[in-house]
Design an enzyme around this catalytic site. Sequence first.
Site, PDB file in Angstrom:
ATOM      1  N   LEU A  16      18.854  46.217  41.228  1.00 36.54           N
ATOM      2  CA  LEU A  16      20.298  45.592  40.153  1.00 36.54           C
ATOM      3  C   LEU A  16      18.906  46.118  39.252  1.00 36.54           C
ATOM      4  CD1 LEU A  16      20.118  42.349  42.212  1.00 36.54           C
ATOM      5  CD2 LEU A  16      21.299  44.000  42.206  1.00 36.54           C
ATOM      6  N   GLY A  67      19.104  45.225  35.322  1.00 37.86           N
ATOM      7  CA  GLY A  67      19.513  45.608  33.936  1.00 37.86           C
ATOM      8  C   GLY A  67      18.652  44.340  33.396  1.00 37.86           C
ATOM      9  N   HIS A  94      23.789  39.242  37.904  1.00 36.18           N
ATOM     10  CA  HIS A  94      23.709  39.495  39.578  1.00 36.18           C
ATOM     11  C   HIS A  94      24.816  39.879  40.077  1.00 36.18           C
ATOM     12  CE1 HIS A  94      19.126  40.210  39.400  1.00 36.18           C
ATOM     13  NE2 HIS A  94      19.182  41.060  38.031  1.00 36.18           N
ATOM     14  N   ASP A 103      12.206  44.379  40.103  1.00 38.72           N
ATOM     15  CA  ASP A 103      11.594  44.259  40.054  1.00 38.72           C
ATOM     16  C   ASP A 103      10.296  43.783  41.015  1.00 38.72           C
ATOM     17  OD1 ASP A 103      12.364  41.637  39.904  1.00 38.72           O
ATOM     18  OD2 ASP A 103      11.992  40.757  37.765  1.00 38.72           O
ATOM     19  N   LYS A 154       7.286  38.586  38.041  1.00 38.80           N
ATOM     20  CA  LYS A 154       8.605  37.709  36.172  1.00 38.80           C
ATOM     21  C   LYS A 154       7.746  37.595  35.359  1.00 38.80           C
ATOM     22  CE  LYS A 154      12.122  37.381  39.041  1.00 38.80           C
ATOM     23  NZ  LYS A 154      12.985  38.722  39.358  1.00 38.80           N
TER      24      LYS A 154
END
Length: 469
Positions: free
Chosen positions: A77, A79, A191, A221, A368
């Site tokens: 993922l 995005g 997501h 990440d 994060k």
Amino acid sequence: MSDKGLEAAAVRMRAAGMPELFIRVFGEYYRQLEEGSTGLIPEHSIQPVTAVADARGIEPPVSEQAEALRHTVFIKLNGGLGTSMGMDRAKSLLPVRTGPPDGAMLSFLDIIAGQVRHVRSAFGVRMPLIFMDSFRTQRDTLAALAAYPDLVQEGLPLDFVQHQEPKLRVDNLEPVDWPEDPSLEWCPPGHGDIYVSLLDTGLLDTLIERGYRYACTSNADNLGAAPDGRIAAWFAASGAPYAPEVCERTPADRKGGHLARRISDGRIVLRDTAQTPADDMKWFTDETRHPFFHTNNLWFDLRALREVLNEGGGMAGLPLIRNQKTVDPSNPDSPQVYQIECALGAIVERFDGALPVLVDRSRFLPVKTTDDLLLLRSDAYELGEDFQLRLVPQAAPLVELDSRYYKRMADFDARFPHGAPSLREATRLAVTGDWTFGSEVHLRGDVELVARDPQTIADGTVLDAGVEA
């Protein structure tokens, strides 16, 4: 008011090339938003999940691992832009640390590519790697991945683009206008859009037709979520249609989403912070009441997913997440908007026989904040020839950087011009104030830095205790 807003949103989405299925999905969430739905899951409506399958330490035969990987597709993922860290490009392009074979600085994408290529070589499989990009990340991502032409599988794309939707004004639920930067009028729908995207791009059918049975998805990440033959073999043997990875919760994980069992129908559901009433946050953050946190690493059976989507007329039917922000994240005075989102892991409630699985903490290494990044860049972790990060000390040190000076990447890099200090012997680094670190700085034990004025730590300094300046 709402009919006008929904119609205006649909017009914009059609002009942007969004398919009718997604516009219909958006309309369902819009109606929920219009009716005042918040997507909240109160504590009194759920029971904690206290027993899960355990995949830690398992060692299936190599032949079973290879067979499972041969039928698995690995989806990342990808995005996010990392706007909370002051970035305006795909977060996965961010340099993480030096690595094999020549000590060059590697990005998330480089390390992910290395992990996949290693597993392919080790097991003799052609496991596909596919990225779910957003309209903001696709171009830069594909440009970076051009350095790895062998990643491409014949007949399969290297990426697909998730949908985009208008941000809605809080005051009238109409699409927001922001002439200063029209791209900020749009957002990806979370997501959870992966399922509809896989279906209406035809990729879900293509994967099944080409003999793939399983998919493993995870955030780009999170470098801990490397392809793992042991878990792949476990999932294939389990017969479960869906298995979310969970880890044991500690006080440091109190903000992470968790699974619970809905009392009304006995279904397992996912609850995130945004879905928790304020009065229930004391239970949400209680790691003894909800002992496992959701990693967003998911395994699902592609055929079972197609059945679930077909039963819903192409829609996954995931719970609404109403995310309130400003249209320009960098401008707190810009109009307040709703972003309609849904969570990837929320689909757990749609599967009969969903089986949460406990995995080692090493499979959860998300970045994060710059706190997380400093830790991964430091010598507390080593990057192996298999491109997997391994913790060197027995426990990872806690890093707490002053957000006034370290939150944005430009500020962070300026204060660590020589790279991360040595954290291998540290248990904690707490920085308050404006500190710039020299080269070859070593920290040991619990180090707390406090400064009223800008300070510089000299090259070669060894810090054993708190420093106040």
